[in-house]
Design a protein around this motif. Structure first.
Motif, PDB file in Angstrom:
ATOM      1  N   GLU A  29      84.776  33.664 103.550  1.00  0.00           N
ATOM      2  CA  GLU A  29      83.357  33.793 103.214  1.00  0.00           C
ATOM      3  C   GLU A  29      83.095  33.236 101.823  1.00  0.00           C
ATOM      4  OE1 GLU A  29      79.903  37.155 102.243  1.00  0.00           O
ATOM      5  OE2 GLU A  29      81.792  37.776 103.189  1.00  0.00           O
ATOM      6  N   ARG A  31      79.431  32.322  99.152  1.00  0.00           N
ATOM      7  CA  ARG A  31      77.975  32.313  98.985  1.00  0.00           C
ATOM      8  C   ARG A  31      77.615  31.207  98.002  1.00  0.00           C
ATOM      9  NH1 ARG A  31      76.473  38.827  98.780  1.00  0.00           N
ATOM     10  NH2 ARG A  31      77.660  39.369 100.659  1.00  0.00           N
ATOM     11  N   GLN A  56      74.970  32.082 102.795  1.00  0.00           N
ATOM     12  CA  GLN A  56      76.231  32.751 103.091  1.00  0.00           C
ATOM     13  C   GLN A  56      76.917  32.020 104.251  1.00  0.00           C
ATOM     14  OE1 GLN A  56      76.143  36.364 105.440  1.00  0.00           O
ATOM     15  NE2 GLN A  56      77.554  37.373 104.009  1.00  0.00           N
ATOM     16  N   THR A  58      80.291  32.262 106.655  1.00  0.00           N
ATOM     17  CA  THR A  58      81.335  33.201 107.068  1.00  0.00           C
ATOM     18  C   THR A  58      82.094  32.647 108.267  1.00  0.00           C
ATOM     19  OG1 THR A  58      79.906  35.028 106.365  1.00  0.00           O
ATOM     20  CG2 THR A  58      81.806  35.600 107.728  1.00  0.00           C
ATOM     21  N   LYS A  60      83.925  33.339 111.651  1.00  0.00           N
ATOM     22  CA  LYS A  60      83.899  34.400 112.657  1.00  0.00           C
ATOM     23  C   LYS A  60      84.205  33.817 114.033  1.00  0.00           C
ATOM     24  CE  LYS A  60      80.935  38.078 114.524  1.00  0.00           C
ATOM     25  NZ  LYS A  60      79.586  38.682 114.491  1.00  0.00           N
ATOM     26  N   VAL A  65      79.402  30.861 110.569  1.00  0.00           N
ATOM     27  CA  VAL A  65      78.129  31.577 110.655  1.00  0.00           C
ATOM     28  C   VAL A  65      77.387  31.365 109.342  1.00  0.00           C
ATOM     29  CG1 VAL A  65      77.003  33.798 110.961  1.00  0.00           C
ATOM     30  CG2 VAL A  65      79.138  33.296 112.198  1.00  0.00           C
ATOM     31  N   ASN A  67      74.063  32.206 107.122  1.00  0.00           N
ATOM     32  CA  ASN A  67      72.931  33.115 106.935  1.00  0.00           C
ATOM     33  C   ASN A  67      72.261  32.856 105.603  1.00  0.00           C
ATOM     34  OD1 ASN A  67      73.363  34.537 109.382  1.00  0.00           O
ATOM     35  ND2 ASN A  67      74.917  35.816 108.402  1.00  0.00           N
ATOM     36  N   LEU A  75      70.366  40.314 103.877  1.00  0.00           N
ATOM     37  CA  LEU A  75      70.087  39.299 104.884  1.00  0.00           C
ATOM     38  C   LEU A  75      68.586  39.038 105.022  1.00  0.00           C
ATOM     39  CD1 LEU A  75      71.200  37.468 107.186  1.00  0.00           C
ATOM     40  CD2 LEU A  75      70.888  39.442 108.713  1.00  0.00           C
ATOM     41  N   SER A  77      67.613  35.891 106.902  1.00  0.00           N
ATOM     42  CA  SER A  77      67.546  35.294 108.236  1.00  0.00           C
ATOM     43  C   SER A  77      68.903  34.725 108.638  1.00  0.00           C
ATOM     44  CB  SER A  77      66.498  34.176 108.276  1.00  0.00           C
ATOM     45  OG  SER A  77      66.870  33.117 107.411  1.00  0.00           O
ATOM     46  N   LYS A  78      69.126  34.684 109.948  1.00  0.00           N
ATOM     47  CA  LYS A  78      70.312  34.035 110.482  1.00  0.00           C
ATOM     48  C   LYS A  78      69.967  32.571 110.724  1.00  0.00           C
ATOM     49  CE  LYS A  78      72.122  38.222 112.648  1.00  0.00           C
ATOM     50  NZ  LYS A  78      72.559  38.858 113.930  1.00  0.00           N
ATOM     51  N   LEU A  79      70.712  31.691 110.100  1.00  0.00           N
ATOM     52  CA  LEU A  79      70.374  30.272 110.154  1.00  0.00           C
ATOM     53  C   LEU A  79      70.947  29.600 111.400  1.00  0.00           C
ATOM     54  CD1 LEU A  79      68.753  28.342 108.351  1.00  0.00           C
ATOM     55  CD2 LEU A  79      70.920  27.605 107.345  1.00  0.00           C
ATOM     56  N   GLU A  81      74.965  29.051 113.932  1.00  0.00           N
ATOM     57  CA  GLU A  81      76.412  29.101 114.111  1.00  0.00           C
ATOM     58  C   GLU A  81      76.863  27.728 114.587  1.00  0.00           C
ATOM     59  OE1 GLU A  81      77.746  32.221 116.634  1.00  0.00           O
ATOM     60  OE2 GLU A  81      76.831  33.830 115.450  1.00  0.00           O
TER      61      GLU A  81
END
Length: 467
Positions: A29, A31, A56, A58, A60, A65, A67, A75, A77-79, A81
Protein backbone atom coordinates in the motif's frame (compact mmCIF):
# COMPACT_ATOMS: atom_id res chain seq x y z
CA UNK A 1 12.96 -6.08 -19.70
CA UNK A 2 14.72 -2.82 -20.57
CA UNK A 3 15.75 -2.50 -24.20
CA UNK A 4 18.90 -0.40 -24.56
CA UNK A 5 18.79 1.65 -27.75
CA UNK A 6 21.86 2.40 -29.83
CA UNK A 7 23.10 4.85 -28.81
CA UNK A 8 21.26 4.71 -25.45
CA UNK A 9 19.47 7.78 -24.14
CA UNK A 10 20.92 8.64 -20.76
CA UNK A 11 18.97 11.77 -19.85
CA UNK A 12 16.15 9.78 -18.19
CA UNK A 13 16.55 7.10 -15.55
CA UNK A 14 14.16 4.50 -14.11
CA UNK A 15 14.52 4.15 -10.34
CA UNK A 16 13.09 1.18 -8.46
CA UNK A 17 11.52 2.31 -5.18
CA UNK A 18 12.10 -0.09 -2.30
CA UNK A 19 10.11 -0.54 0.90
CA UNK A 20 12.48 1.32 3.24
CA UNK A 21 15.72 1.89 1.34
CA UNK A 22 16.39 -1.82 1.17
CA UNK A 23 16.23 -4.43 -1.61
CA UNK A 24 12.54 -5.34 -1.14
CA UNK A 25 10.63 -3.86 -4.06
CA UNK A 26 7.19 -5.30 -3.32
CA UNK A 27 4.68 -2.84 -1.91
CA UNK A 28 1.30 -3.55 -0.37
CA UNK A 29 0.00 0.00 0.00
CA UNK A 30 1.07 3.58 -0.71
CA UNK A 31 -0.63 6.95 -0.61
CA UNK A 32 0.22 9.65 -3.12
CA UNK A 33 -0.58 13.32 -3.37
CA UNK A 34 0.71 16.56 -4.86
CA UNK A 35 0.34 20.24 -4.03
CA UNK A 36 -1.29 20.77 -7.43
CA UNK A 37 -3.20 17.52 -7.64
CA UNK A 38 -2.63 14.25 -9.45
CA UNK A 39 -3.17 12.98 -12.96
CA UNK A 40 -3.16 9.28 -13.64
CA UNK A 41 -3.46 6.93 -16.55
CA UNK A 42 -5.07 3.55 -15.85
CA UNK A 43 -6.80 1.14 -18.22
CA UNK A 44 -6.29 3.66 -21.04
CA UNK A 45 -8.34 6.26 -19.14
CA UNK A 46 -7.26 9.58 -17.63
CA UNK A 47 -8.23 10.47 -14.06
CA UNK A 48 -7.72 13.60 -11.98
CA UNK A 49 -7.36 13.80 -8.19
CA UNK A 50 -7.69 17.31 -6.68
CA UNK A 51 -4.82 18.68 -4.58
CA UNK A 52 -6.75 18.38 -1.31
CA UNK A 53 -7.10 14.59 -1.73
CA UNK A 54 -4.83 11.53 -1.76
CA UNK A 55 -4.64 8.52 -4.02
CA UNK A 56 -4.47 5.22 -2.14
CA UNK A 57 -3.07 2.23 -4.04
CA UNK A 58 -3.48 -1.18 -2.41
CA UNK A 59 -2.57 -4.70 -3.47
CA UNK A 60 -5.51 -7.07 -3.08
CA UNK A 61 -5.99 -10.52 -4.57
CA UNK A 62 -3.89 -9.99 -7.69
CA UNK A 63 -5.28 -6.55 -8.51
CA UNK A 64 -4.45 -2.95 -7.77
CA UNK A 65 -7.21 -1.17 -5.85
CA UNK A 66 -7.24 2.61 -6.33
CA UNK A 67 -9.22 4.78 -3.90
CA UNK A 68 -9.51 8.51 -3.31
CA UNK A 69 -9.02 9.64 0.31
CA UNK A 70 -9.33 12.97 2.07
CA UNK A 71 -6.42 14.55 3.95
CA UNK A 72 -7.27 12.60 7.10
CA UNK A 73 -7.21 9.33 5.21
CA UNK A 74 -10.96 8.77 5.08
CA UNK A 75 -12.42 7.14 1.99
CA UNK A 76 -14.10 9.55 -0.44
CA UNK A 77 -14.61 7.25 -3.39
CA UNK A 78 -13.53 3.97 -4.93
CA UNK A 79 -11.79 4.80 -8.19
CA UNK A 80 -11.08 1.47 -9.89
CA UNK A 81 -9.50 -1.97 -9.74
CA UNK A 82 -7.01 -3.07 -12.38
CA UNK A 83 -4.29 -5.60 -13.12
CA UNK A 84 -2.58 -3.33 -15.64
CA UNK A 85 0.20 -0.76 -15.05
CA UNK A 86 -0.79 2.65 -13.68
CA UNK A 87 1.08 5.92 -14.26
CA UNK A 88 0.79 8.79 -11.78
CA UNK A 89 1.86 12.38 -12.52
CA UNK A 90 1.83 15.60 -10.55
CA UNK A 91 -0.25 18.33 -12.21
CA UNK A 92 2.03 20.71 -14.14
CA UNK A 93 5.06 18.56 -13.24
CA UNK A 94 4.60 19.15 -9.52
CA UNK A 95 6.44 16.86 -7.11
CA UNK A 96 4.73 13.67 -5.99
CA UNK A 97 4.56 12.93 -2.26
CA UNK A 98 4.59 9.27 -1.25
CA UNK A 99 3.60 7.86 2.11
CA UNK A 100 5.18 4.41 2.25
CA UNK A 101 4.92 3.76 5.99
CA UNK A 102 1.33 4.66 6.78
CA UNK A 103 1.64 4.22 10.55
CA UNK A 104 5.21 5.44 11.02
CA UNK A 105 5.91 8.43 8.81
CA UNK A 106 9.13 10.29 9.65
CA UNK A 107 9.99 11.70 6.24
CA UNK A 108 7.66 11.82 3.27
CA UNK A 109 9.82 11.72 0.12
CA UNK A 110 8.95 13.82 -2.90
CA UNK A 111 9.46 12.50 -6.41
CA UNK A 112 10.06 14.48 -9.60
CA UNK A 113 9.01 12.94 -12.90
CA UNK A 114 6.24 10.34 -12.70
CA UNK A 115 5.56 7.02 -10.98
CA UNK A 116 4.85 3.77 -12.77
CA UNK A 117 2.97 1.17 -10.71
CA UNK A 118 3.30 -2.45 -11.86
CA UNK A 119 1.49 -5.44 -10.40
CA UNK A 120 3.28 -8.67 -9.52
CA UNK A 121 2.33 -11.85 -7.68
CA UNK A 122 3.43 -10.53 -4.27
CA UNK A 123 2.41 -6.89 -4.44
CA UNK A 124 3.35 -4.08 -6.76
CA UNK A 125 6.56 -2.39 -7.91
CA UNK A 126 6.98 1.36 -8.03
CA UNK A 127 9.31 2.88 -10.61
CA UNK A 128 10.16 6.57 -10.63
CA UNK A 129 10.81 7.70 -14.21
CA UNK A 130 12.82 10.90 -13.82
CA UNK A 131 15.26 13.18 -15.61
CA UNK A 132 18.86 12.32 -14.72
CA UNK A 133 19.70 15.74 -13.27
CA UNK A 134 16.57 15.70 -11.09
CA UNK A 135 17.55 12.24 -9.89
CA UNK A 136 21.01 13.48 -8.90
CA UNK A 137 19.45 16.38 -6.93
CA UNK A 138 17.82 13.84 -4.63
CA UNK A 139 20.77 11.42 -4.45
CA UNK A 140 23.37 13.94 -3.28
CA UNK A 141 21.70 15.04 0.01
CA UNK A 142 20.77 11.42 0.72
CA UNK A 143 24.41 10.36 0.43
CA UNK A 144 26.33 13.21 2.09
CA UNK A 145 25.32 15.82 4.71
CA UNK A 146 25.22 19.60 4.38
CA UNK A 147 28.70 19.77 5.94
CA UNK A 148 30.07 18.50 2.63
CA UNK A 149 29.84 22.08 1.37
CA UNK A 150 29.56 23.20 -2.23
CA UNK A 151 32.74 21.47 -3.50
CA UNK A 152 31.85 18.27 -1.68
CA UNK A 153 28.37 18.39 -3.16
CA UNK A 154 29.86 18.90 -6.62
CA UNK A 155 32.15 15.91 -6.18
CA UNK A 156 29.29 13.75 -4.95
CA UNK A 157 27.07 14.89 -7.83
CA UNK A 158 29.66 13.87 -10.43
CA UNK A 159 30.33 10.55 -8.69
CA UNK A 160 26.60 9.82 -8.37
CA UNK A 161 25.90 10.72 -12.01
CA UNK A 162 28.82 8.60 -13.22
CA UNK A 163 27.81 5.67 -11.03
CA UNK A 164 24.19 5.86 -12.16
CA UNK A 165 25.14 5.71 -15.81
CA UNK A 166 27.50 2.78 -15.31
CA UNK A 167 24.69 1.01 -13.44
CA UNK A 168 22.26 1.75 -16.28
CA UNK A 169 24.65 0.32 -18.83
CA UNK A 170 25.31 -2.82 -16.76
CA UNK A 171 21.64 -3.86 -17.00
CA UNK A 172 21.75 -5.63 -13.63
CA UNK A 173 18.19 -4.60 -12.71
CA UNK A 174 16.66 -5.25 -16.12
CA UNK A 175 14.60 -8.13 -14.75
CA UNK A 176 12.76 -5.62 -12.56
CA UNK A 177 12.25 -3.09 -15.33
CA UNK A 178 14.40 -0.33 -13.86
CA UNK A 179 18.01 0.89 -14.10
CA UNK A 180 18.89 1.54 -10.44
CA UNK A 181 17.19 1.20 -7.08
CA UNK A 182 16.93 3.74 -4.27
CA UNK A 183 19.02 1.84 -1.70
CA UNK A 184 22.70 1.29 -0.98
CA UNK A 185 22.55 -1.54 -3.49
CA UNK A 186 22.80 1.28 -6.04
CA UNK A 187 22.95 4.63 -4.28
CA UNK A 188 20.56 6.14 -1.77
CA UNK A 189 17.83 8.25 -3.38
CA UNK A 190 15.24 10.43 -1.70
CA UNK A 191 15.92 9.56 1.93
CA UNK A 192 16.54 13.28 2.57
CA UNK A 193 15.08 16.41 0.95
CA UNK A 194 17.19 18.37 -1.50
CA UNK A 195 18.33 21.95 -0.83
CA UNK A 196 19.53 25.05 -2.65
CA UNK A 197 23.23 24.25 -2.23
CA UNK A 198 22.70 20.83 -3.80
CA UNK A 199 20.79 22.40 -6.67
CA UNK A 200 23.66 24.83 -7.26
CA UNK A 201 26.22 21.99 -7.19
CA UNK A 202 24.24 19.83 -9.61
CA UNK A 203 23.56 22.73 -11.97
CA UNK A 204 27.23 23.79 -12.06
CA UNK A 205 28.34 20.24 -12.88
CA UNK A 206 25.47 19.40 -15.22
CA UNK A 207 26.20 16.37 -17.44
CA UNK A 208 29.76 16.13 -16.09
CA UNK A 209 31.02 12.57 -15.61
CA UNK A 210 34.31 10.75 -15.00
CA UNK A 211 35.95 8.65 -17.69
CA UNK A 212 39.00 6.43 -18.07
CA UNK A 213 40.34 6.05 -21.59
CA UNK A 214 37.16 7.68 -22.90
CA UNK A 215 34.83 5.25 -21.13
CA UNK A 216 32.49 5.86 -18.21
CA UNK A 217 34.09 4.59 -15.00
CA UNK A 218 32.51 2.50 -12.28
CA UNK A 219 32.45 5.30 -9.71
CA UNK A 220 32.21 3.25 -6.53
CA UNK A 221 32.09 5.06 -3.21
CA UNK A 222 31.50 4.29 0.44
CA UNK A 223 31.30 5.96 3.85
CA UNK A 224 34.68 5.69 5.59
CA UNK A 225 38.08 4.15 4.93
CA UNK A 226 40.19 2.40 7.55
CA UNK A 227 43.05 4.67 6.47
CA UNK A 228 43.70 2.66 3.32
CA UNK A 229 41.60 2.40 0.18
CA UNK A 230 41.22 -1.01 -1.43
CA UNK A 231 41.74 -1.76 -5.10
CA UNK A 232 38.81 -3.14 -7.05
CA UNK A 233 40.23 -6.65 -7.26
CA UNK A 234 40.71 -6.86 -3.49
CA UNK A 235 36.94 -6.80 -3.03
CA UNK A 236 35.51 -8.18 -6.28
CA UNK A 237 36.98 -11.22 -8.03
CA UNK A 238 35.31 -10.93 -11.44
CA UNK A 239 38.70 -10.42 -13.17
CA UNK A 240 37.59 -7.05 -14.52
CA UNK A 241 40.41 -4.54 -14.86
CA UNK A 242 39.61 -1.16 -13.27
CA UNK A 243 42.97 0.61 -12.92
CA UNK A 244 41.36 3.80 -11.62
CA UNK A 245 40.15 1.94 -8.50
CA UNK A 246 43.53 1.34 -6.90
CA UNK A 247 45.15 0.72 -3.53
CA UNK A 248 45.53 4.02 -1.65
CA UNK A 249 47.21 5.13 1.57
CA UNK A 250 45.14 7.97 3.03
CA UNK A 251 47.20 8.30 6.24
CA UNK A 252 50.22 10.42 7.10
CA UNK A 253 52.22 7.27 7.84
CA UNK A 254 54.71 5.58 5.51
CA UNK A 255 53.16 2.12 5.62
CA UNK A 256 53.68 -0.12 2.61
CA UNK A 257 50.62 -2.31 3.13
CA UNK A 258 48.73 -4.36 5.72
CA UNK A 259 49.20 -7.87 4.35
CA UNK A 260 50.96 -8.97 7.54
CA UNK A 261 48.50 -9.58 10.37
CA UNK A 262 50.90 -8.22 13.00
CA UNK A 263 51.06 -4.93 11.10
CA UNK A 264 47.31 -4.93 10.49
CA UNK A 265 46.46 -5.52 14.16
CA UNK A 266 48.86 -2.80 15.27
CA UNK A 267 47.34 -0.41 12.72
CA UNK A 268 43.72 -1.10 13.69
CA UNK A 269 44.54 -0.83 17.41
CA UNK A 270 46.03 2.63 16.87
CA UNK A 271 43.16 5.08 17.36
CA UNK A 272 45.43 8.11 16.96
CA UNK A 273 46.12 7.59 13.24
CA UNK A 274 45.57 10.73 11.21
CA UNK A 275 43.94 10.07 7.84
CA UNK A 276 41.82 11.80 5.24
CA UNK A 277 38.64 10.64 6.97
CA UNK A 278 39.72 10.06 10.57
CA UNK A 279 36.97 12.45 11.71
CA UNK A 280 34.42 9.72 11.04
CA UNK A 281 33.00 7.92 14.10
CA UNK A 282 33.63 4.65 12.27
CA UNK A 283 37.27 5.32 11.43
CA UNK A 284 38.07 2.97 14.32
CA UNK A 285 35.82 0.48 16.10
CA UNK A 286 36.10 -2.62 18.27
CA UNK A 287 34.12 -5.19 20.24
CA UNK A 288 35.01 -7.99 22.65
CA UNK A 289 33.71 -11.55 22.84
CA UNK A 290 34.24 -14.01 25.65
CA UNK A 291 35.27 -17.52 24.62
CA UNK A 292 31.73 -18.67 25.39
CA UNK A 293 30.21 -15.98 23.17
CA UNK A 294 32.73 -16.72 20.43
CA UNK A 295 31.86 -20.42 20.47
CA UNK A 296 28.15 -19.65 20.24
CA UNK A 297 28.59 -17.17 17.40
CA UNK A 298 30.92 -19.30 15.27
CA UNK A 299 28.97 -22.52 15.71
CA UNK A 300 25.64 -20.89 14.91
CA UNK A 301 26.92 -18.89 11.93
CA UNK A 302 29.25 -21.37 10.28
CA UNK A 303 26.81 -23.92 8.88
CA UNK A 304 24.71 -21.32 7.04
CA UNK A 305 27.89 -19.72 5.71
CA UNK A 306 29.09 -23.12 4.52
CA UNK A 307 25.83 -23.80 2.70
CA UNK A 308 26.11 -20.44 0.93
CA UNK A 309 29.73 -21.04 -0.14
CA UNK A 310 30.97 -24.60 0.48
CA UNK A 311 34.16 -24.10 -1.54
CA UNK A 312 35.28 -21.41 0.91
CA UNK A 313 35.83 -23.96 3.68
CA UNK A 314 38.84 -26.27 3.98
CA UNK A 315 40.19 -28.49 6.76
CA UNK A 316 43.77 -29.40 7.57
CA UNK A 317 44.56 -32.92 6.41
CA UNK A 318 48.32 -33.46 6.81
CA UNK A 319 51.23 -31.13 7.54
CA UNK A 320 50.13 -27.87 5.87
CA UNK A 321 47.80 -29.47 3.34
CA UNK A 322 44.15 -28.39 3.44
CA UNK A 323 41.35 -30.19 1.64
CA UNK A 324 37.64 -29.66 1.02
CA UNK A 325 35.48 -30.33 4.01
CA UNK A 326 31.88 -30.50 5.13
CA UNK A 327 30.55 -28.48 8.03
CA UNK A 328 28.07 -30.09 10.39
CA UNK A 329 24.80 -28.31 11.24
CA UNK A 330 26.08 -28.40 14.84
CA UNK A 331 29.23 -26.49 13.89
CA UNK A 332 32.88 -27.34 14.57
CA UNK A 333 32.96 -27.68 18.35
CA UNK A 334 34.94 -25.82 21.00
CA UNK A 335 37.13 -23.03 19.58
CA UNK A 336 40.76 -23.21 20.74
CA UNK A 337 42.21 -20.42 18.62
CA UNK A 338 41.15 -18.03 15.88
CA UNK A 339 43.13 -15.51 13.84
CA UNK A 340 43.29 -13.75 10.49
CA UNK A 341 45.82 -15.69 8.40
CA UNK A 342 45.67 -13.46 5.31
CA UNK A 343 44.93 -9.80 4.57
CA UNK A 344 44.84 -7.95 1.27
CA UNK A 345 47.24 -4.96 0.97
CA UNK A 346 44.60 -2.53 2.30
CA UNK A 347 43.92 -4.68 5.38
CA UNK A 348 40.78 -6.43 4.17
CA UNK A 349 40.43 -9.88 5.73
CA UNK A 350 40.82 -12.62 3.12
CA UNK A 351 41.50 -15.80 5.12
CA UNK A 352 40.52 -16.84 8.63
CA UNK A 353 42.01 -19.79 10.51
CA UNK A 354 40.04 -21.49 13.28
CA UNK A 355 41.47 -24.24 15.46
CA UNK A 356 38.78 -26.25 17.22
CA UNK A 357 38.42 -29.59 18.93
CA UNK A 358 37.42 -31.11 15.59
CA UNK A 359 40.37 -29.81 13.56
CA UNK A 360 41.95 -26.78 11.93
CA UNK A 361 39.84 -24.93 9.38
CA UNK A 362 40.62 -22.22 6.85
CA UNK A 363 37.83 -19.99 5.56
CA UNK A 364 38.39 -17.66 2.62
CA UNK A 365 36.39 -14.62 1.52
CA UNK A 366 35.92 -11.33 3.34
CA UNK A 367 32.11 -11.42 3.29
CA UNK A 368 32.01 -14.92 4.80
CA UNK A 369 34.60 -14.09 7.47
CA UNK A 370 32.76 -10.90 8.35
CA UNK A 371 29.50 -12.83 8.77
CA UNK A 372 31.14 -15.59 10.84
CA UNK A 373 32.28 -13.24 13.61
CA UNK A 374 29.17 -11.06 13.65
CA UNK A 375 27.30 -11.33 16.99
CA UNK A 376 23.87 -12.93 16.98
CA UNK A 377 20.85 -10.63 17.16
CA UNK A 378 19.92 -12.13 20.55
CA UNK A 379 23.22 -11.05 22.12
CA UNK A 380 22.37 -7.65 23.57
CA UNK A 381 25.42 -7.29 25.86
CA UNK A 382 27.98 -6.98 23.08
CA UNK A 383 28.84 -3.35 22.36
CA UNK A 384 30.51 -1.93 19.27
CA UNK A 385 32.72 0.88 20.53
CA UNK A 386 33.54 3.56 17.97
CA UNK A 387 36.16 6.29 17.74
CA UNK A 388 33.41 8.82 18.48
CA UNK A 389 29.83 8.60 19.61
CA UNK A 390 27.96 6.21 21.84
CA UNK A 391 28.65 2.46 21.63
CA UNK A 392 26.20 0.49 19.51
CA UNK A 393 24.45 -2.65 20.70
CA UNK A 394 22.48 -5.23 18.74
CA UNK A 395 24.43 -4.45 15.57
CA UNK A 396 23.50 -6.80 12.75
CA UNK A 397 26.65 -6.42 10.69
CA UNK A 398 30.22 -5.28 11.14
CA UNK A 399 30.91 -1.81 9.70
CA UNK A 400 33.53 -3.24 7.35
CA UNK A 401 35.74 -6.25 6.66
CA UNK A 402 38.91 -4.31 7.53
CA UNK A 403 39.84 -5.79 10.91
CA UNK A 404 42.09 -8.08 12.88
CA UNK A 405 41.71 -10.22 16.02
CA UNK A 406 43.50 -9.70 19.32
CA UNK A 407 43.35 -12.88 21.44
CA UNK A 408 43.62 -13.35 25.19
CA UNK A 409 44.82 -16.64 26.69
CA UNK A 410 44.96 -17.88 30.26
CA UNK A 411 46.78 -21.12 31.09
CA UNK A 412 47.02 -21.76 27.33
CA UNK A 413 43.25 -21.51 26.96
CA UNK A 414 41.54 -18.91 24.80
CA UNK A 415 39.52 -16.71 27.15
CA UNK A 416 38.39 -13.84 24.90
CA UNK A 417 39.02 -11.99 21.68
CA UNK A 418 38.75 -8.33 20.73
CA UNK A 419 38.12 -7.48 17.11
CA UNK A 420 39.74 -4.19 16.14
CA UNK A 421 38.58 -2.71 12.86
CA UNK A 422 38.34 0.43 10.82
CA UNK A 423 36.11 2.04 8.24
CA UNK A 424 32.54 1.64 7.08
CA UNK A 425 31.67 0.08 3.74
CA UNK A 426 33.53 -1.83 1.02
CA UNK A 427 36.51 0.52 0.90
CA UNK A 428 36.83 0.92 -2.90
CA UNK A 429 36.76 4.29 -4.64
CA UNK A 430 35.70 7.48 -2.88
CA UNK A 431 35.44 7.81 0.88
CA UNK A 432 32.57 10.16 1.64
CA UNK A 433 34.06 11.27 4.96
CA UNK A 434 37.25 11.93 3.03
CA UNK A 435 35.21 14.01 0.59
CA UNK A 436 33.74 16.05 3.46
CA UNK A 437 37.11 16.71 5.09
CA UNK A 438 38.75 17.57 1.75
CA UNK A 439 35.99 20.08 1.02
CA UNK A 440 36.29 21.54 4.51
CA UNK A 441 39.98 22.33 4.06
CA UNK A 442 39.34 24.03 0.73
CA UNK A 443 39.98 21.43 -1.96
CA UNK A 444 37.95 21.77 -5.16
CA UNK A 445 35.82 18.97 -6.57
CA UNK A 446 38.34 17.95 -9.23
CA UNK A 447 41.12 17.57 -6.67
CA UNK A 448 38.77 15.61 -4.40
CA UNK A 449 37.75 13.16 -7.11
CA UNK A 450 41.26 12.60 -8.50
CA UNK A 451 42.40 11.73 -4.98
CA UNK A 452 40.13 8.68 -5.03
CA UNK A 453 39.87 7.81 -8.74
CA UNK A 454 43.30 7.59 -10.38
CA UNK A 455 44.14 8.83 -13.88
CA UNK A 456 40.55 9.76 -14.68
CA UNK A 457 39.31 12.57 -16.90
CA UNK A 458 36.18 14.72 -16.81
CA UNK A 459 33.86 14.85 -19.81
CA UNK A 460 30.44 16.09 -20.82
CA UNK A 461 28.09 13.11 -21.04
CA UNK A 462 26.76 14.26 -24.38
CA UNK A 463 30.22 14.03 -25.97
CA UNK A 464 30.97 10.46 -24.89
CA UNK A 465 30.60 7.51 -27.18
CA UNK A 466 28.53 4.90 -25.35
CA UNK A 467 29.08 1.33 -26.49
Amino acid sequence: MIVIESPPKLDTIRVGISQNNNSNYNHGEVRLYSKRGLELIADDQNYNIPKENKLQITFKKEVLVLNVLDKEGKLISKLLETNRPVKVFGVKNSLLYMEKQINNISYIPTYPGYLEIKLNSEGFNIINVVQMEDYIRFVVPSEVPYSAGIEGYKAQAIAARTYAISDMLSGRFEGYGFHVDDSTLSQVYNSQPTNDLVKEAVQSTQNLVMTYKNKIIDAKYYSTSCGFGASYDEVWSDKTSKPYLTFNNFTDKQIKDLTNDVDALSFFKDWTVNAIDSASPYFRWKYTLSSKQLNTIINQNIYESYLNSPTSFKKKWLFNIYIKTKISPQGIGQIQDIYISKHTPSGLVSELTIISETGTYKIVGSRIIKKLVTPLKTMDKILLTRLRGEPIKNFESLPSAFFSIDREFKSNRLTSITIYGGGYGHGVGMSQYGLIESSRIGKDYRTILTTFYKDIEFADLNTIKIE
